[in-house]
Design an enzyme around this catalytic site. Structure first.
Site, PDB file in Angstrom:
ATOM      1  N   PHE A  28      56.989  40.044  44.938  1.00 43.87           N
ATOM      2  CA  PHE A  28      55.817  40.647  45.580  1.00 43.87           C
ATOM      3  C   PHE A  28      54.637  39.725  45.345  1.00 43.87           C
ATOM      4  O   PHE A  28      54.284  39.427  44.202  1.00 43.87           O
ATOM      5  CB  PHE A  28      55.503  42.043  45.021  1.00 43.87           C
ATOM      6  CG  PHE A  28      54.441  42.744  45.827  1.00 43.87           C
ATOM      7  CD1 PHE A  28      54.789  43.649  46.816  1.00 43.87           C
ATOM      8  CD2 PHE A  28      53.092  42.457  45.654  1.00 43.87           C
ATOM      9  CE1 PHE A  28      53.816  44.263  47.607  1.00 43.87           C
ATOM     10  CE2 PHE A  28      52.114  43.057  46.432  1.00 43.87           C
ATOM     11  CZ  PHE A  28      52.483  43.973  47.408  1.00 43.87           C
ATOM     12  N   ASP A  69      52.592  33.200  39.887  1.00 49.00           N
ATOM     13  CA  ASP A  69      51.791  34.368  40.276  1.00 49.00           C
ATOM     14  C   ASP A  69      51.679  35.301  39.069  1.00 49.00           C
ATOM     15  O   ASP A  69      52.587  36.075  38.777  1.00 49.00           O
ATOM     16  CB  ASP A  69      52.439  35.065  41.476  1.00 49.00           C
ATOM     17  CG  ASP A  69      51.598  36.230  41.979  1.00 49.00           C
ATOM     18  OD1 ASP A  69      50.617  36.592  41.302  1.00 49.00           O
ATOM     19  OD2 ASP A  69      51.924  36.778  43.046  1.00 49.00           O
ATOM     20  N   LYS A 103      44.044  41.860  39.171  1.00 47.27           N
ATOM     21  CA  LYS A 103      44.330  43.068  38.372  1.00 47.27           C
ATOM     22  C   LYS A 103      43.522  43.126  37.078  1.00 47.27           C
ATOM     23  O   LYS A 103      42.307  43.248  37.113  1.00 47.27           O
ATOM     24  CB  LYS A 103      45.839  43.170  38.097  1.00 47.27           C
ATOM     25  CG  LYS A 103      46.639  43.397  39.393  1.00 47.27           C
ATOM     26  CD  LYS A 103      47.915  44.123  39.143  1.00 47.27           C
ATOM     27  CE  LYS A 103      48.813  44.181  40.345  1.00 47.27           C
ATOM     28  NZ  LYS A 103      48.934  45.497  40.921  1.00 47.27           N
ATOM     29  N   THR A 119      33.072  34.430  52.430  1.00 47.62           N
ATOM     30  CA  THR A 119      31.667  34.790  52.197  1.00 47.62           C
ATOM     31  C   THR A 119      31.387  35.030  50.705  1.00 47.62           C
ATOM     32  O   THR A 119      30.557  34.347  50.107  1.00 47.62           O
ATOM     33  CB  THR A 119      31.285  36.056  53.003  1.00 47.62           C
ATOM     34  OG1 THR A 119      31.588  35.821  54.363  1.00 47.62           O
ATOM     35  CG2 THR A 119      29.801  36.367  52.833  1.00 47.62           C
TER      36      THR A 119
HETATM   37  O1  PSZ Z   1      52.027  48.188  47.221  1.00 44.54           O
HETATM   38  C1  PSZ Z   1      51.210  47.293  46.915  1.00 44.54           C
HETATM   39  O2  PSZ Z   1      50.440  46.744  47.702  1.00 44.54           O
HETATM   40  C2  PSZ Z   1      51.182  46.831  45.520  1.00 44.54           C
HETATM   41  S1  PSZ Z   1      51.862  47.714  44.305  1.00 44.54           S
HETATM   42  C3  PSZ Z   1      51.572  46.536  43.177  1.00 44.54           C
HETATM   43  C4  PSZ Z   1      50.990  45.462  43.718  1.00 44.54           C
HETATM   44  C5  PSZ Z   1      50.724  45.648  45.063  1.00 44.54           C
HETATM   45  N1  PSZ Z   1      50.757  44.342  43.041  1.00 44.54           N
HETATM   46  C6  PSZ Z   1      49.943  43.329  43.565  1.00 44.54           C
HETATM   47  C7  PSZ Z   1      50.346  41.900  43.402  1.00 44.54           C
HETATM   48  C8  PSZ Z   1      51.285  41.495  42.436  1.00 44.54           C
HETATM   49  O3  PSZ Z   1      51.871  42.375  41.623  1.00 44.54           O
HETATM   50  C9  PSZ Z   1      51.607  40.136  42.351  1.00 44.54           C
HETATM   51  C10 PSZ Z   1      52.583  39.665  41.337  1.00 44.54           C
HETATM   52  N2  PSZ Z   1      51.026  39.255  43.174  1.00 44.54           N
HETATM   53  C11 PSZ Z   1      50.124  39.612  44.095  1.00 44.54           C
HETATM   54  C12 PSZ Z   1      49.761  40.937  44.230  1.00 44.54           C
HETATM   55  C13 PSZ Z   1      48.739  41.292  45.266  1.00 44.54           C
HETATM   56  O4  PSZ Z   1      47.598  41.759  44.663  1.00 44.54           O
HETATM   57  P1  PSZ Z   1      46.580  42.716  45.461  1.00 44.54           P
HETATM   58  O5  PSZ Z   1      47.252  44.054  45.572  1.00 44.54           O
HETATM   59  O6  PSZ Z   1      45.368  42.725  44.623  1.00 44.54           O
HETATM   60  O7  PSZ Z   1      46.381  42.093  46.783  1.00 44.54           O
END
Ligand code: PSZ
Length: 496
Positions: free
Chosen positions: A213, A322, A353, A377
């Protein structure tokens, strides 16, 4: 049957923490334990759900939270239920709710000004910005990564890291030349090569399980391999996806099979490099989570990551770690990849996070030769850095990384005992620090466990198809671990 010996927690750590734990509880006025008064969701939550669903699709809502009443490791809902939070806003709350050091942050004028006058950081950074970046973000930078860019969220951090990798790759291909040909300048406006080259980022899926992810924006989504619903209906790139190792637990009993898994995965990485080169879409970078999180808390060994780094180097591709979910302490080290003893620094490390601001760290050669190429921006938010500064201070003064290691041992040891006691319900306890997970024996069993946990006062998280994951705040202490373990045991006993 395999029995796990109780882990001995170094008394120095325990004693050290117990001193601080009582002070911490006083300041926070944390309750002694959870308190469930209604069914969850209760009547007020149900009414809020209805109100919100008239305006938007809100099927993802887990709990309407009362942020005034939530405190420390306890989350309060609209109906006055108080749950021990082991999920902390999808792992993004470093110090729990309403930490006094954070509440005090905006009580001075200069910090309020940072909140009110939000700058376009790429063009009008404040006079204190370089110093702030050095004092805050660079003070915890992974070794060898002296470049940092701030971004808004995890996905745009990943997205921007991909762009940094592509710029680096193409600049190398041009022999370091920093000007563009007329053909490049023209073709790029039609989204065509050579200006918009055919290049790929490799990511990982897990055999039989969900995979990587990396976020939901288009580039990041192309490398996300967790659930189809995240990707359906969106055009994407033809980018390769290697198989991530699939370990059996406990690790000590499956060394040989797990080493085979590493080998198989790395061979697949090499094969895909060749295959995509032949297709005319060379791989410019590989993105990998130090622990594949959303995909089910899938782990790989330090040797796996060391060899992956060597393969990337040999192919002149960037290695992007990541650390959006693993970064900022939950594994007991600031960065999870510090557990891997990599022979050289990673090329790019994304964060968000618990870091409160998104962004990435990079080795110096990943600084784009031209301005405005990785830009938007806001490019982050100085007020988030002010909060992060406090968070890092608390992590240091309250020795929270030691605490994570200490609580992690209590949790892991307790989970091992439970997997021995309930082998028909849970197995495969794994993880580092408090970044822990276990598997239920089926998706239905997991649903029952999660349902009972909530009824009994624990807010938990899931990942993959059958895994339950722990993502508590860095302030989660042995006493919270004991409450959690007691409730988990009760929840397992209640399943007939
Ligand atoms: O369902 C979702 O959109 C979720 S549930 C948990 C996440 C997103 N995690 C975000 C995440 C991550 O765990 C890793 C390893 N890389 C990138 C991301 C993306 O982060 P956000 O959500 O801030 O865009």
């Amino acid at each position: 049957m395999f029995r796990v010996k109780k882990t001995k927690i170094p008394t120095v750590i325990l004693k050290d923490f117990q001193k601080f734990a009582s002070g911490y509880t006083k300041v926070h006025k944390e309750p002694d334990g959870p308190c469930v008064k209604t069914e969850i969701p209760g009547p007020k939550s149900k009414a809020l759900f209805k109100e919100l669903s008239d305006i938007q699709q809100c099927g993802s809502v887990n709990l309407f939270t009362d942020y005034e009443k939530s405190v420390g490791n306890y989350i309060a809902d609209a109906d006055g239920n108080i749950l021990l939070d082991t999920y902390t806003q999808i792992s993004s709350l470093p110090l729990g709710y309403n930490h006094p050091e954070l509440l005090n942050t905006f009580s001075n004028d200069s910090n309020i000004r940072a909140l009110v006058n939000r700058p376009a950081l790429g063009v009008f950074p404040g006079i204190d910005w370089p110093q702030k970046l050095r004092d805050v973000l660079l003070s915890v930078a992974p070794k060898g990564c002296n470049q940092v860019m701030t971004m808004m969220c995890g996905a745009c951090s990943v997205e921007s890291a991909f762009k940094a990798a592509f710029i680096w790759y193409c600049t190398n291909k041009r022999g370091g030349k920093t000007t563009f040909s007329d053909e490049e300048l023209k073709s790029v406006m039609d989204n065509k090569a050579p200006g918009a080259p055919k290049l790929a980022i490799m990511s990982f899926k897990a055999p039989l399980l969900q995979g990587a992810f990396h976020g939901r924006t288009f580039g990041a989504l192309a490398t996300t391999r967790s659930k189809p619903i995240h990707k359906l209906d969106f055009p994407s790139f033809d980018w390769p996806c290697a198989i991530f190792p699939h370990y059996k637990y406990p690790l000590e009993e499956h060394k040989r099979e797990n080493e085979e898994q590493d080998k198989k995965s790395l061979a697949h990485v090499c094969e895909l490099f060749e295959k995509w080169e032949k297709k005319g879409i060379p791989v410019a970078g590989v993105i990998v989570e130090p622990i594949q999180s959303e995909g089910g808390d899938n782990h790989a060994s330090p040797e796996f990551f060391q060899q992956l780094q060597a393969i990337c180097a040999s192919k002149c591709a960037a290695l992007i770690l990541d650390e959006v979910q693993t970064g900022c302490g939950p594994t007991g080290k600031m960065w999870c990849h510090e557990h891997f003893n990599l022979p050289s620094p990673p090329d790019l490390v994304t964060f968000s996070k618990k870091m409160l601001t998104g962004g990435y760290y990079a080795r110096p050669e990943f600084k784009p030769p031209q301005a405005y190429r990785i830009f938007n921006t806001w490019m982050g938010d100085p007020s988030k850095l002010i909060l992060l500064e406090q968070v890092l201070k608390v992590i240091k003064t309250e020795k929270l990384l030691d605490l994570v290691q200490c609580t992690g041992k209590v949790l892991k040891c307790g989970l091992h005992e439970l997997e021995c006691e309930f082998p028909d319900k849970i197995n495969s306890v794994r993880g580092r620090g408090t970044f822990l997970a276990f598997d239920a024996t089926s998706p239905e069993m997991r649903d029952k466990i999660m349902g009972n946990l909530k009824k009994n006062g624990v807010l938990g998280g899931v990942c993959g198809t059958t895994s339950v994951r722990l993502r508590p705040a860095l302030t989660f202490a042995p006493k919270h671990a004991e409450i959690f373990l007691d409730i988990l045991k009760k929840s397992l006993q209640q399943i007939k």
